[in-house]
Motif scaffolding. Sequence first.
Motif: not given
Length: 81
Positions: A7-13
């Motif tokens: 939910x935080x960002x489209x690029x979560x790693x």
Amino acid sequence: MFHTESPHSPDSTLIYIPEEKVLFLGDATSEDFENDGYMDQEKLKTLITVIEEVDCKYCMLGHAQPLQKPELLDYLKTIVY
């Protein structure tokens, strides 16, 4: 190290250290501050599933003390509706 939906960002790693059974999530569990703090419930459910599938004992968040996996999952499930 692997990419996941969150939910935080489209690029979560996320980073998983299997020898230590530690999963580093950074801010992946946080709301999307670029969209006025929106919490995408479907993305949160996907992230919960990913966490459940990782064989970790501890979860390291970006702005919190380390949590045991069950503690984090219990908390995240309280904010899913």
